[in-house]
Design a protein around this motif. Structure first.
Motif, PDB file in Angstrom:
ATOM      1  N   VAL A 193       5.306 -37.603  -9.036  1.00  0.00           N
ATOM      2  CA  VAL A 193       6.470 -36.712  -9.069  1.00  0.00           C
ATOM      3  C   VAL A 193       6.160 -35.657 -10.117  1.00  0.00           C
ATOM      4  O   VAL A 193       6.156 -35.938 -11.317  1.00  0.00           O
ATOM      5  N   VAL A 194       5.870 -34.448  -9.663  1.00  0.00           N
ATOM      6  CA  VAL A 194       5.347 -33.391 -10.533  1.00  0.00           C
ATOM      7  C   VAL A 194       6.436 -32.381 -10.885  1.00  0.00           C
ATOM      8  O   VAL A 194       7.209 -31.948 -10.022  1.00  0.00           O
ATOM      9  N   ILE A 195       6.497 -32.037 -12.159  1.00  0.00           N
ATOM     10  CA  ILE A 195       7.381 -30.969 -12.625  1.00  0.00           C
ATOM     11  C   ILE A 195       6.627 -29.655 -12.436  1.00  0.00           C
ATOM     12  O   ILE A 195       5.696 -29.351 -13.186  1.00  0.00           O
ATOM     13  N   ARG A 196       7.027 -28.901 -11.429  1.00  0.00           N
ATOM     14  CA  ARG A 196       6.345 -27.626 -11.179  1.00  0.00           C
ATOM     15  C   ARG A 196       6.656 -26.621 -12.281  1.00  0.00           C
ATOM     16  O   ARG A 196       5.786 -25.874 -12.719  1.00  0.00           O
ATOM     17  N   SER A 197       7.903 -26.607 -12.706  1.00  0.00           N
ATOM     18  CA  SER A 197       8.280 -25.675 -13.768  1.00  0.00           C
ATOM     19  C   SER A 197       9.608 -26.092 -14.377  1.00  0.00           C
ATOM     20  O   SER A 197      10.408 -26.793 -13.750  1.00  0.00           O
ATOM     21  N   VAL A 198       9.818 -25.672 -15.610  1.00  0.00           N
ATOM     22  CA  VAL A 198      11.119 -25.771 -16.281  1.00  0.00           C
ATOM     23  C   VAL A 198      11.444 -24.367 -16.779  1.00  0.00           C
ATOM     24  O   VAL A 198      10.697 -23.810 -17.593  1.00  0.00           O
ATOM     25  N   ARG A 199      12.527 -23.806 -16.281  1.00  0.00           N
ATOM     26  CA  ARG A 199      12.918 -22.457 -16.651  1.00  0.00           C
ATOM     27  C   ARG A 199      14.303 -22.481 -17.310  1.00  0.00           C
ATOM     28  O   ARG A 199      15.203 -23.189 -16.834  1.00  0.00           O
TER      29      ARG A 199
END
Length: 236
Positions: A223-229
């Motif tokens: 389960v990959v975190i693609r981005s946190v904005r």
């Protein structure tokens, strides 16, 4: 080393009580331990997580402790984009100014992009934000901000993971989202508050329902975190 959640879960699943997080918090002789409550996983959305390759562990980093101060006249949110969907966190700047400022600083440096949710315990928590991917990594610094005494880790609360012997409110980069109501009864207010899920709780439930390894609670498919904005909204 932020592996206390694993110890807590192991104790709960074994029928035991809460594992203390340090000398002064150990149960006193004769004290009654909290009764274990069977974890019941929420029903996830019918949508599935996309298959993605597992990211490689990152080399250790030594980032400077941020000096950022968040504005009291601005509402801050974090949008977490994962291969299982998007969810948003409303950051609790008022009650956790140091913890939220550190998280915002890391997000703005793209620290979380490409990391994973490395630990998933159905009906309890999902945990991510570790550059090493095994529960032992962090940004190279710690913040300490004791959480509110009345904090309860109810479903949707987001807090920071910490090591078993670290002081209450210690935080690096690893965070967890509460997915079940059992955490409120099992966890003392020792984990720094970050905020609460404001949108996409169904995505959190989807992550919380993925298949995991039997010993490490690690997702079999990453389960990959693609981005946190970070999203900022001026208060009226």
């Amino acid at each position: 080393m932020p592996r206390l959640l694993a110890l807590l879960v192991a104790s709960i699943l074994a029928g035991g009580g809460l594992v203390a997080c340090g000398g002064s918090d150990k149960p006193k002789a004769g004290a009654t331990k909290p009764a274990a409550t069977p974890a019941v996983a929420p029903t996830p959305s019918t949508a599935a997580c996309q298959k993605v390759p597992a990211p490689a562990p990152r080399a250790p980093r030594k980032l400077r402790k941020p000096t950022l101060e968040l504005s009291s006249s601005t509402a801050y949110g974090a949008v977490i984009d994962t291969n299982c969907g998007l969810f948003s966190i409303a950051l609790d700047v008022k009650r956790a100014p140091k913890t939220t400022a550190s998280f915002v600083s890391l997000a703005r440096q793209r620290f979380f992009d490409g990391l994973t949710f490395h630990r998933v315990v159905s009906g309890f928590v999902i945990q991510g934000g570790d550059p090493k991917g095994d529960g032992s990594g962090g940004p190279g610094y710690k913040t300490v901000e004791r959480p509110p005494g009345d904090l309860r880790y109810t479903r949707g609360i987001v807090a920071m993971a910490k090591g078993e012997i670290e002081d209450p409110g210690t935080a690096g980069s690893q965070f967890f989202v509460v997915t079940g109501e059992t955490a409120a009864a099992q966890l003392q207010p020792d984990y720094a508050l970050l905020g609460s899920v404001s949108k996409g709780l169904d995505v959190v439930d989807r992550i919380g329902a993925v298949a995991v390894t039997p010993t490490a609670d690690q997702p079999i498919d990453p389960v990959v975190i693609r981005s946190v904005r970070i999203v900022e909204t001026k208060q009226k």
